[in-house]
Design an enzyme around this catalytic site. Structure first.
Site, PDB file in Angstrom:
ATOM      1  N   THR A   1       6.972  29.611  -1.669  1.00  0.00           N
ATOM      2  CA  THR A   1       7.488  29.762  -0.213  1.00  0.00           C
ATOM      3  C   THR A   1       7.828  31.196  -1.138  1.00  0.00           C
ATOM      4  OG1 THR A   1      10.138  29.513  -1.239  1.00  0.00           O
ATOM      5  CG2 THR A   1       8.904  27.938   0.201  1.00  0.00           C
TER       6      THR A   1
ATOM      7  N   LYS B   1      23.019  21.593   2.190  1.00  0.00           N
ATOM      8  CA  LYS B   1      23.481  20.706   1.565  1.00  0.00           C
ATOM      9  C   LYS B   1      24.291  20.113   2.174  1.00  0.00           C
ATOM     10  CE  LYS B   1      21.385  21.812  -1.600  1.00  0.00           C
ATOM     11  NZ  LYS B   1      20.106  21.290  -2.751  1.00  0.00           N
TER      12      LYS B   1
ATOM     13  N   THR C   1      25.657  21.110  -4.546  1.00  0.00           N
ATOM     14  CA  THR C   1      25.737  23.375  -4.729  1.00  0.00           C
ATOM     15  C   THR C   1      27.502  22.098  -4.666  1.00  0.00           C
ATOM     16  OG1 THR C   1      26.222  25.319  -3.909  1.00  0.00           O
ATOM     17  CG2 THR C   1      24.420  23.111  -2.793  1.00  0.00           C
ATOM     18  N   ASP C   2      28.502  23.423  -5.456  1.00  0.00           N
ATOM     19  CA  ASP C   2      29.279  23.526  -5.445  1.00  0.00           C
ATOM     20  C   ASP C   2      29.882  24.013  -3.580  1.00  0.00           C
ATOM     21  OD1 ASP C   2      28.932  26.212  -5.428  1.00  0.00           O
ATOM     22  OD2 ASP C   2      30.149  26.321  -6.902  1.00  0.00           O
ATOM     23  N   GLU C   3      29.034  24.704  -2.774  1.00  0.00           N
ATOM     24  CA  GLU C   3      29.444  25.097  -2.002  1.00  0.00           C
ATOM     25  C   GLU C   3      29.602  24.149  -0.396  1.00  0.00           C
ATOM     26  OE1 GLU C   3      26.840  28.734  -1.035  1.00  0.00           O
ATOM     27  OE2 GLU C   3      26.602  29.616  -2.655  1.00  0.00           O
TER      28      GLU C   3
ATOM     29  N   ASN D   1      33.701  39.398  -8.285  1.00  0.00           N
ATOM     30  CA  ASN D   1      31.608  40.292  -7.795  1.00  0.00           C
ATOM     31  C   ASN D   1      31.766  41.497  -8.217  1.00  0.00           C
ATOM     32  OD1 ASN D   1      30.993  38.023  -6.786  1.00  0.00           O
ATOM     33  ND2 ASN D   1      30.923  38.695  -4.243  1.00  0.00           N
TER      34      ASN D   1
ATOM     35  N   TYR E   1      23.495  27.113   5.370  1.00  0.00           N
ATOM     36  CA  TYR E   1      23.109  26.717   4.057  1.00  0.00           C
ATOM     37  C   TYR E   1      24.147  25.218   3.483  1.00  0.00           C
ATOM     38  CZ  TYR E   1      22.404  26.394  -0.640  1.00  0.00           C
ATOM     39  OH  TYR E   1      22.471  25.894  -2.509  1.00  0.00           O
TER      40      TYR E   1
ATOM     41  N   PHE F   1      15.429  19.696  -6.082  1.00  0.00           N
ATOM     42  CA  PHE F   1      15.419  21.333  -6.508  1.00  0.00           C
ATOM     43  C   PHE F   1      14.875  21.339  -5.554  1.00  0.00           C
ATOM     44  CE2 PHE F   1      15.084  19.632 -11.277  1.00  0.00           C
ATOM     45  CZ  PHE F   1      15.987  20.379 -12.014  1.00  0.00           C
TER      46      PHE F   1
ATOM     47  N   TYR G   1      29.827  43.057  -1.232  1.00  0.00           N
ATOM     48  CA  TYR G   1      30.015  42.868   0.004  1.00  0.00           C
ATOM     49  C   TYR G   1      31.691  42.768   0.566  1.00  0.00           C
ATOM     50  CZ  TYR G   1      25.545  40.888   0.683  1.00  0.00           C
ATOM     51  OH  TYR G   1      24.091  40.329   1.013  1.00  0.00           O
TER      52      TYR G   1
HETATM   53  P1  NAD Z   1      14.795  28.781  -5.211  1.00  0.00           P
HETATM   54  O1  NAD Z   1      15.164  29.218  -4.158  1.00  0.00           O
HETATM   55  O2  NAD Z   1      15.291  29.894  -6.842  1.00  0.00           O
HETATM   56  O3  NAD Z   1      13.985  27.800  -5.620  1.00  0.00           O
HETATM   57  C1  NAD Z   1      13.202  26.872  -4.859  1.00  0.00           C
HETATM   58  C2  NAD Z   1      12.472  26.163  -4.858  1.00  0.00           C
HETATM   59  O4  NAD Z   1      11.907  25.362  -4.405  1.00  0.00           O
HETATM   60  C3  NAD Z   1      10.775  27.003  -4.896  1.00  0.00           C
HETATM   61  O5  NAD Z   1      10.375  27.092  -5.486  1.00  0.00           O
HETATM   62  C4  NAD Z   1      10.063  27.110  -3.055  1.00  0.00           C
HETATM   63  O6  NAD Z   1       9.104  27.583  -3.390  1.00  0.00           O
HETATM   64  C5  NAD Z   1      10.841  25.428  -3.662  1.00  0.00           C
HETATM   65  N1  NAD Z   1      10.775  24.782  -2.201  1.00  0.00           N
HETATM   66  C6  NAD Z   1      10.731  25.492  -0.603  1.00  0.00           C
HETATM   67  N2  NAD Z   1      11.034  24.547  -0.009  1.00  0.00           N
HETATM   68  C7  NAD Z   1      10.387  23.722   0.083  1.00  0.00           C
HETATM   69  C8  NAD Z   1       9.936  22.849   0.215  1.00  0.00           C
HETATM   70  N3  NAD Z   1      10.150  22.481   1.874  1.00  0.00           N
HETATM   71  N4  NAD Z   1       9.121  21.988   0.119  1.00  0.00           N
HETATM   72  C9  NAD Z   1       8.782  22.118  -2.187  1.00  0.00           C
HETATM   73  N5  NAD Z   1       9.354  23.220  -1.658  1.00  0.00           N
HETATM   74  C10 NAD Z   1       9.215  24.633  -1.805  1.00  0.00           C
HETATM   75  O7  NAD Z   1      16.677  28.169  -5.463  1.00  0.00           O
HETATM   76  P2  NAD Z   1      17.158  27.722  -7.291  1.00  0.00           P
HETATM   77  O8  NAD Z   1      18.457  28.443  -7.380  1.00  0.00           O
HETATM   78  O9  NAD Z   1      16.315  27.406  -8.201  1.00  0.00           O
HETATM   79  O10 NAD Z   1      17.882  26.528  -6.335  1.00  0.00           O
HETATM   80  C11 NAD Z   1      17.390  25.572  -6.959  1.00  0.00           C
HETATM   81  C12 NAD Z   1      18.371  23.939  -6.747  1.00  0.00           C
HETATM   82  O11 NAD Z   1      19.262  24.106  -7.283  1.00  0.00           O
HETATM   83  C13 NAD Z   1      18.677  24.183  -4.948  1.00  0.00           C
HETATM   84  O12 NAD Z   1      18.573  22.755  -4.499  1.00  0.00           O
HETATM   85  C14 NAD Z   1      19.796  24.880  -4.761  1.00  0.00           C
HETATM   86  O13 NAD Z   1      20.470  23.999  -3.663  1.00  0.00           O
HETATM   87  C15 NAD Z   1      20.296  24.256  -6.005  1.00  0.00           C
HETATM   88  N6  NAD Z   1      21.948  24.664  -6.184  1.00  0.00           N
HETATM   89  C16 NAD Z   1      21.410  26.437  -6.481  1.00  0.00           C
HETATM   90  C17 NAD Z   1      22.161  27.166  -7.343  1.00  0.00           C
HETATM   91  C18 NAD Z   1      22.008  28.593  -7.397  1.00  0.00           C
HETATM   92  O14 NAD Z   1      23.032  29.143  -7.875  1.00  0.00           O
HETATM   93  N7  NAD Z   1      20.582  29.218  -7.902  1.00  0.00           N
HETATM   94  C19 NAD Z   1      23.597  26.524  -7.637  1.00  0.00           C
HETATM   95  C20 NAD Z   1      24.151  25.023  -7.481  1.00  0.00           C
HETATM   96  C21 NAD Z   1      22.361  24.357  -7.191  1.00  0.00           C
HETATM   97  O1  TDX Z   2      24.333  42.215  -2.298  1.00  0.00           O
HETATM   98  C1  TDX Z   2      25.337  41.368  -2.079  1.00  0.00           C
HETATM   99  N1  TDX Z   2      26.527  41.817  -2.565  1.00  0.00           N
HETATM  100  C2  TDX Z   2      27.131  40.998  -2.668  1.00  0.00           C
HETATM  101  O2  TDX Z   2      29.011  41.305  -2.743  1.00  0.00           O
HETATM  102  C3  TDX Z   2      24.184  39.960  -2.225  1.00  0.00           C
HETATM  103  C4  TDX Z   2      23.128  39.227  -2.284  1.00  0.00           C
HETATM  104  C5  TDX Z   2      25.625  38.763  -2.831  1.00  0.00           C
HETATM  105  N2  TDX Z   2      27.306  39.376  -2.965  1.00  0.00           N
HETATM  106  C6  TDX Z   2      28.244  38.747  -2.907  1.00  0.00           C
HETATM  107  C7  TDX Z   2      28.343  37.618  -1.479  1.00  0.00           C
HETATM  108  C8  TDX Z   2      28.737  36.244  -2.628  1.00  0.00           C
HETATM  109  O3  TDX Z   2      30.577  36.663  -3.018  1.00  0.00           O
HETATM  110  O4  TDX Z   2      27.797  37.452  -4.753  1.00  0.00           O
HETATM  111  C9  TDX Z   2      28.381  36.551  -4.816  1.00  0.00           C
HETATM  112  C10 TDX Z   2      26.929  35.678  -5.062  1.00  0.00           C
HETATM  113  O5  TDX Z   2      26.010  36.103  -4.036  1.00  0.00           O
HETATM  114  P1  TDX Z   2      24.265  34.819  -3.975  1.00  0.00           P
HETATM  115  O6  TDX Z   2      23.957  35.234  -5.065  1.00  0.00           O
HETATM  116  O7  TDX Z   2      23.838  35.681  -2.763  1.00  0.00           O
HETATM  117  O8  TDX Z   2      25.029  33.678  -4.288  1.00  0.00           O
HETATM  118  P2  TDX Z   2      26.092  32.452  -2.939  1.00  0.00           P
HETATM  119  O9  TDX Z   2      26.202  33.306  -1.767  1.00  0.00           O
HETATM  120  O10 TDX Z   2      27.324  32.782  -4.364  1.00  0.00           O
HETATM  121  O11 TDX Z   2      25.098  31.857  -3.683  1.00  0.00           O
HETATM  122  C11 TDX Z   2      24.602  31.145  -4.363  1.00  0.00           C
HETATM  123  O12 TDX Z   2      25.608  29.943  -5.064  1.00  0.00           O
HETATM  124  C12 TDX Z   2      25.125  28.646  -4.954  1.00  0.00           C
HETATM  125  C13 TDX Z   2      23.160  30.541  -4.105  1.00  0.00           C
HETATM  126  O13 TDX Z   2      22.456  31.228  -4.054  1.00  0.00           O
HETATM  127  C14 TDX Z   2      23.334  28.599  -4.235  1.00  0.00           C
HETATM  128  O14 TDX Z   2      21.986  28.531  -4.633  1.00  0.00           O
HETATM  129  C15 TDX Z   2      23.656  27.996  -4.878  1.00  0.00           C
HETATM  130  O15 TDX Z   2      23.852  26.920  -3.889  1.00  0.00           O
END
Ligand code: NAD
Ligand code: TDX
Length: 328
Positions: free
Chosen positions: A41, A165, A135-137, A260, A161, A87, A218
């Site tokens: 994606t 999850k 996720t903790d969310e 933030n 979201y 993932f 934000y």
């Molecule tokens: P990301 O958005 O960077 O990557 C997601 C990946 O999944 C991409 O490679 C995308 O192509 C693939 N994908 C999306 N939809 C798909 C589908 N239908 N079929 C196959 N592949 C698909 O996300 P990330 O930040 O790497 O997060 C990975 C996992 O960890 C997620 O499950 C997310 O909920 C979880 N998570 C993320 C965070 C965070 O802070 N980023 C924290 C806790 C948990």
């Molecule tokens: O432009 C911005 N300005 C801003 O103030 C963006 C994009 C975010 N923010 C704030 C919102 C949140 O309080 O920053 C904080 C972090 O935002 P994000 O990076 O969007 O993360 P969050 O919403 O906390 O969610 C992330 O952590 C848990 C990941 O995107 C999720 O996938 C994961 O599960």
């Protein structure tokens, strides 16, 4: 004999780091082959993992969607996986506020598809394991004075979201309770590190600062996230997959709660940019105030701890990574 494990979503941020740091270790290479399924994606970037795919024969990439029942069925038949780490997800809260449908489709129905195919393999192989990266969310939001989330904190998601999850987590739980399928769930706090998609807070702030553009904060910028370096998260995921107890949830956190606004200021300071670039913008709808994670269960049962210090180590490494991509 070598086992074959399915990894989904590993062209994205966390998964691509997992490919680099975990799957290419000699001890793991000796024991496992990995099939990587990713739909590529907007968040999936094959170039993130192309060097590893080129260098290692035990990694096979398949472009495909976890929602595609036929493709997923054929993959499970072909490789007879001994385990799955999921993932793959739609991961950005702001996008889920604009268009929740794809979050239900991928995060809930995609997960269900993987669980159903996993059940077929579990019926033939009792050693089969499934790990859900969550996720903790899912726990909702905290106020300043609240204790950190534990695995017993009730699920109370606030965004589309996190609701998707949480729904996936509950389906995983149901597969354990109903079919006794060995499912383990990890719930981690906010990851940061190389290869994160630049819609997320930390890479966005870095990108804007490098271009001398406004950094959108934000609301008041007082919201708190617990930041964990992506490699620490991935160590926890692998430990939970290999050592975790079936049916259990493990919280993983970075022990680095920060506002933030403070994070944005540290980034500006690191890059030698003025605080006048900070721009307070309309708040996110339903913006969770604070996340904090109690990870003592993972410490005790998995021997896991976060190791990377936020300001001193992880943030600097992350800024340098993005500077090498974006600095003019
Ligand atoms: P990301 O958005 O960077 O990557 C997601 C990946 O999944 C991409 O490679 C995308 O192509 C693939 N994908 C999306 N939809 C798909 C589908 N239908 N079929 C196959 N592949 C698909 O996300 P990330 O930040 O790497 O997060 C990975 C996992 O960890 C997620 O499950 C997310 O909920 C979880 N998570 C993320 C965070 C965070 O802070 N980023 C924290 C806790 C948990
Ligand atoms: O432009 C911005 N300005 C801003 O103030 C963006 C994009 C975010 N923010 C704030 C919102 C949140 O309080 O920053 C904080 C972090 O935002 P994000 O990076 O969007 O993360 P969050 O919403 O906390 O969610 C992330 O952590 C848990 C990941 O995107 C999720 O996938 C994961 O599960």
């Amino acid at each position: 004999m070598k086992q074959t494990v399915l990894l989904t979503g590993c062209a994205g941020f966390i998964g691509s780091n997992f490919i680099k740091t975990i799957t290419c270790r000699d001890s793991i290479k000796a024991q496992y082959d990995f099939v990587i399924l990713d739909a590529l994606t907007y968040a999936g970037r094959l170039e993130n993992i192309q060097p590893e795919l080129d260098a290692h024969k035990h990694l096979t990439f398949v472009k495909g969607d976890i929602r595609d029942t036929k493709l997923v069925h054929e993959l499970f038949q072909k490789y007879n996986f001994s385990g799955v780490l999921n993932f793959a997800a739609e991961s950005h809260v702001d996008r889920s506020i604009e268009n929740p449908n794809i979050f239900v489709e991928t995060n809930v129905l995609g997960t269900l598809n993987l669980l159903k195919e996993s059940l077929n393999l579990f019926e033939e192989n009792p050693a089969f394991k499934y790990l859900q990266v969550s996720t903790d969310e899912v726990y909702g939001t905290l106020q300043m004075e609240d204790p950190a989330f534990t695995e017993e904190t009730p699920i109370s998601p606030n965004s589309p979201y996190s609701a998707s999850k949480a729904s996936a987590d509950l389906m995983c739980r149901a597969f354990f309770e109903t079919y006794k399928m060995p499912v383990v769930i990890t719930r981690c706090s906010n990851n940061y590190g190389p290869y994160q998609v630049e819609e997320k807070f930390i890479p966005l702030m870095i990108k804007r600062a490098l271009a001398n553009e406004k950094l959108p904060i934000y609301g008041t910028g007082m919201n708190i996230r617990d930041w964990i370096y992506v490699d620490d998260h991935n160590e926890g995921v692998w430990l939970a997959f290999t050592k975790g107890k079936a049916g259990e949830v493990y919280n993983l956190g970075g022990n680095s709660e920060r506002q933030n606004l403070d994070v944005a200021k540290i980034i500006l300071k690191h890059l030698g940019k003025p605080e006048s670039l900070l721009s307070f913008v309309t708040d996110r709808k339903g913006h969770d105030f604070r996340y904090a994670i109690n990870y003592s269960k993972a410490q005790k049962e998995l021997g896991w701890n976060p190791t990377v210090r936020f300001e001193e180590e992880g943030l600097g490494k992350t800024i340098e990574h993005f500077k090498s991509l974006w600095a003019k």
